[in-house]
Design a protein around this motif. Structure first.
Motif, PDB file in Angstrom:
ATOM      1  N   UNK A  21       0.824  -1.214   0.000  1.00  0.00           N
ATOM      2  CA  UNK A  21       0.000   0.000   0.000  1.00  0.00           C
ATOM      3  C   UNK A  21       0.856   1.261   0.000  1.00  0.00           C
ATOM      4  N   UNK A  22       2.112   1.156   0.442  1.00  0.00           N
ATOM      5  CA  UNK A  22       3.003   2.304   0.419  1.00  0.00           C
ATOM      6  C   UNK A  22       3.566   2.555  -0.980  1.00  0.00           C
ATOM      7  N   UNK A  23       3.382   1.584  -1.875  1.00  0.00           N
ATOM      8  CA  UNK A  23       3.978   1.684  -3.207  1.00  0.00           C
ATOM      9  C   UNK A  23       2.977   1.711  -4.344  1.00  0.00           C
ATOM     10  N   UNK A  24       1.752   1.267  -4.070  1.00  0.00           N
ATOM     11  CA  UNK A  24       0.735   1.207  -5.114  1.00  0.00           C
ATOM     12  C   UNK A  24      -0.594   1.734  -4.572  1.00  0.00           C
ATOM     13  N   UNK A  25      -1.501   2.155  -5.460  1.00  0.00           N
ATOM     14  CA  UNK A  25      -2.838   2.567  -5.021  1.00  0.00           C
ATOM     15  C   UNK A  25      -3.533   1.421  -4.293  1.00  0.00           C
ATOM     16  N   UNK A  26      -4.325   1.766  -3.285  1.00  0.00           N
ATOM     17  CA  UNK A  26      -4.955   0.742  -2.460  1.00  0.00           C
ATOM     18  C   UNK A  26      -5.904  -0.146  -3.266  1.00  0.00           C
ATOM     19  N   UNK A  27      -6.549   0.431  -4.295  1.00  0.00           N
ATOM     20  CA  UNK A  27      -7.439  -0.365  -5.130  1.00  0.00           C
ATOM     21  C   UNK A  27      -6.697  -1.462  -5.872  1.00  0.00           C
ATOM     22  N   UNK A  28      -5.502  -1.140  -6.380  1.00  0.00           N
ATOM     23  CA  UNK A  28      -4.685  -2.134  -7.075  1.00  0.00           C
ATOM     24  C   UNK A  28      -4.235  -3.228  -6.114  1.00  0.00           C
ATOM     25  N   UNK A  29      -3.832  -2.848  -4.891  1.00  0.00           N
ATOM     26  CA  UNK A  29      -3.378  -3.829  -3.902  1.00  0.00           C
ATOM     27  C   UNK A  29      -4.509  -4.792  -3.546  1.00  0.00           C
ATOM     28  N   UNK A  30      -5.685  -4.270  -3.331  1.00  0.00           N
ATOM     29  CA  UNK A  30      -6.820  -5.136  -2.988  1.00  0.00           C
ATOM     30  C   UNK A  30      -7.166  -6.082  -4.129  1.00  0.00           C
ATOM     31  N   UNK A  31      -7.035  -5.578  -5.336  1.00  0.00           N
ATOM     32  CA  UNK A  31      -7.317  -6.427  -6.501  1.00  0.00           C
ATOM     33  C   UNK A  31      -6.306  -7.561  -6.594  1.00  0.00           C
ATOM     34  N   UNK A  32      -5.038  -7.295  -6.249  1.00  0.00           N
ATOM     35  CA  UNK A  32      -4.015  -8.348  -6.249  1.00  0.00           C
ATOM     36  C   UNK A  32      -4.422  -9.521  -5.360  1.00  0.00           C
ATOM     37  N   UNK A  33      -4.873  -9.199  -4.145  1.00  0.00           N
ATOM     38  CA  UNK A  33      -5.258 -10.263  -3.215  1.00  0.00           C
ATOM     39  C   UNK A  33      -6.569 -10.915  -3.638  1.00  0.00           C
ATOM     40  N   UNK A  34      -7.493 -10.111  -4.130  1.00  0.00           N
ATOM     41  CA  UNK A  34      -8.788 -10.655  -4.540  1.00  0.00           C
ATOM     42  C   UNK A  34      -8.647 -11.651  -5.690  1.00  0.00           C
ATOM     43  N   UNK A  35      -7.709 -11.406  -6.564  1.00  0.00           N
ATOM     44  CA  UNK A  35      -7.514 -12.273  -7.735  1.00  0.00           C
ATOM     45  C   UNK A  35      -6.387 -13.286  -7.541  1.00  0.00           C
ATOM     46  N   UNK A  36      -5.878 -13.377  -6.307  1.00  0.00           N
ATOM     47  CA  UNK A  36      -4.775 -14.313  -6.023  1.00  0.00           C
ATOM     48  C   UNK A  36      -3.628 -14.117  -6.998  1.00  0.00           C
ATOM     49  N   UNK A  37      -3.307 -12.847  -7.268  1.00  0.00           N
ATOM     50  CA  UNK A  37      -2.289 -12.528  -8.271  1.00  0.00           C
ATOM     51  C   UNK A  37      -0.971 -12.109  -7.639  1.00  0.00           C
ATOM     52  N   UNK A  38      -0.680 -12.661  -6.485  1.00  0.00           N
ATOM     53  CA  UNK A  38       0.538 -12.277  -5.774  1.00  0.00           C
ATOM     54  C   UNK A  38       1.177 -13.512  -5.132  1.00  0.00           C
ATOM     55  N   UNK A  39       2.505 -13.564  -5.161  1.00  0.00           N
ATOM     56  CA  UNK A  39       3.260 -14.644  -4.540  1.00  0.00           C
ATOM     57  C   UNK A  39       4.358 -14.037  -3.671  1.00  0.00           C
ATOM     58  N   UNK A  40       4.575 -14.655  -2.520  1.00  0.00           N
ATOM     59  CA  UNK A  40       5.652 -14.260  -1.635  1.00  0.00           C
ATOM     60  C   UNK A  40       6.634 -15.421  -1.565  1.00  0.00           C
ATOM     61  N   UNK A  41       7.818 -15.209  -2.072  1.00  0.00           N
ATOM     62  CA  UNK A  41       8.829 -16.268  -2.164  1.00  0.00           C
ATOM     63  C   UNK A  41       8.272 -17.501  -2.869  1.00  0.00           C
ATOM     64  N   UNK A  42       7.480 -17.236  -3.916  1.00  0.00           N
ATOM     65  CA  UNK A  42       6.963 -18.318  -4.749  1.00  0.00           C
ATOM     66  C   UNK A  42       5.681 -18.956  -4.270  1.00  0.00           C
ATOM     67  N   UNK A  43       5.135 -18.525  -3.143  1.00  0.00           N
ATOM     68  CA  UNK A  43       3.926 -19.132  -2.589  1.00  0.00           C
ATOM     69  C   UNK A  43       2.790 -18.125  -2.531  1.00  0.00           C
ATOM     70  N   UNK A  44       1.566 -18.600  -2.695  1.00  0.00           N
ATOM     71  CA  UNK A  44       0.401 -17.740  -2.536  1.00  0.00           C
ATOM     72  C   UNK A  44       0.385 -17.149  -1.126  1.00  0.00           C
ATOM     73  N   UNK A  45       0.030 -15.892  -1.048  1.00  0.00           N
ATOM     74  CA  UNK A  45       0.089 -15.227   0.252  1.00  0.00           C
ATOM     75  C   UNK A  45      -1.081 -14.279   0.427  1.00  0.00           C
ATOM     76  N   UNK A  46      -1.512 -14.138   1.668  1.00  0.00           N
ATOM     77  CA  UNK A  46      -2.581 -13.219   2.013  1.00  0.00           C
ATOM     78  C   UNK A  46      -2.023 -11.904   2.527  1.00  0.00           C
ATOM     79  N   UNK A  47      -2.890 -10.953   2.774  1.00  0.00           N
ATOM     80  CA  UNK A  47      -2.449  -9.608   3.197  1.00  0.00           C
ATOM     81  C   UNK A  47      -1.745  -9.574   4.544  1.00  0.00           C
TER      82      UNK A  47
END
Length: 301
Positions: A21-47
């Motif tokens: 949220x410090x680097x991107x608009x909050x709407x984009x960040x929420x969409x990342x999690x909503x669409x499972x479009x984010x990985x942390x060290x190669x694994x699916x991750x929640x907020x």
């Protein structure tokens, strides 16, 4: 195409959502999690996952920044003024009553960030908050126009390279004309972190004191919490203040919001020291005049 971000070695552990949220608009960040479009060290991750230095974040939802150099200057929406603007930053003087970002009871379009995004959308610029002040606090904010700029400025804020001063009216008389409040406050993850506030008395009134405050750290609600801990809460602070005192002060002097104003920001910028100041808004200036009149004085700030 996926985008990878490596957590800098200087970054303290924090929730994944807060880092993004410090680097991107909050709407984009929420969409990342909503669409499972984010990985942390190669694994699916929640907020709520904790990120640490060296971790790798991969984003699978495109986010692009565009710039148009031939655009006309952007007029400021109501609620704030742009005191300075170049290709990289904005210096904003925000009115009290405007939240800097959306929240549970605040629509994005009614927030400072939402209004800035709407104003700059036609130019392909997505403004970023570098730091924050409370909804009912007036005064100066630094806003970045790109991810690279916000990352540099955040490091400088966190490293104490940016000087921030506030003017605050507190209840009662302080025992010392100047001093420091060194008391830990909750950090972003809830654990206590160091917090240091310096102050100097500017003027004393019958039951209140005007102080100039310099923050050595930047914790949430730091000035408000520190003066409340000292036993001299910010006048008209509805959360940490004295309800009975505030009610009488509003009735006598007419102020309807907390007396806290981010008056000065100074930093090294493009090879030289720059300093911006914001005068006291009409409502708090009127409260000071009322205090002076009540004391039988013609003095003013």
């Amino acid at each position: 195409m996926a985008r990878e971000i490596v957590i800098p070695q200087t970054e303290a552990p924090k929730r994944l959502e807060n880092f993004l949220k410090k680097r991107f608009p909050i709407g984009y960040v929420r969409k990342l999690f909503r669409r499972n479009s984010i990985r942390l060290n190669g694994k699916r991750s929640g907020p709520d996952e904790i990120v640490r230095a060296g971790d790798r974040i991969t984003l699978f939802l495109p986010f692009e920044e565009k710039r148009r150099s031939n655009a006309k200057p952007t007029p400021a929406p109501r609620g704030f003024k742009i005191l300075f603007e170049d290709d990289d930053i904005l210096i904003i003087n925000k009115q009290a009553g405007i939240a800097v970002h959306e929240g549970k009871e605040i629509l994005k379009r009614h927030s400072l960030l939402g209004m800035l995004e709407a104003a700059y959308r036609s130019r392909g610029i997505v403004p970023r908050l570098v730091h924050r002040i409370d909804k009912e606090t007036s005064g100066l904010l630094v806003v970045a126009k790109s991810t690279s700029v916000v990352e540099d400025l955040e490091k400088r804020f966190e490293g104490g390279e940016v000087e921030k001063e506030y003017l605050a009216l507190v209840a009662g008389r302080l025992s010392a004309r100047e001093g420091s409040i060194d008391f830990p406050l909750p950090g972003r993850e809830g654990s206590p972190v160091s917090a240091l506030t310096h102050y100097r008395v500017e003027r004393e009134y019958a039951q209140t004191t005007l102080v100039r405050v310099r923050m050595a750290t930047g914790r949430m609600h730091q000035v408000r919490l520190h003066f409340a801990k000292l036993g001299h809460p910010i006048v008209m602070d509805v959360k940490y203040g004295d309800f009975t005192f505030n009610r009488q002060f509003r009735k006598t002097h007419g102020l309807k919001r907390q007396f806290l104003h981010a008056s000065t920001i100074a930093l090294e910028y493009r090879g030289k020291k720059r300093k911006w100041t914001a005068p006291l808004p009409d409502d708090v200036a009127a409260a000071l005049r009322s205090l002076a009149e009540a004391a039988g004085s013609n003095s003013h700030l």
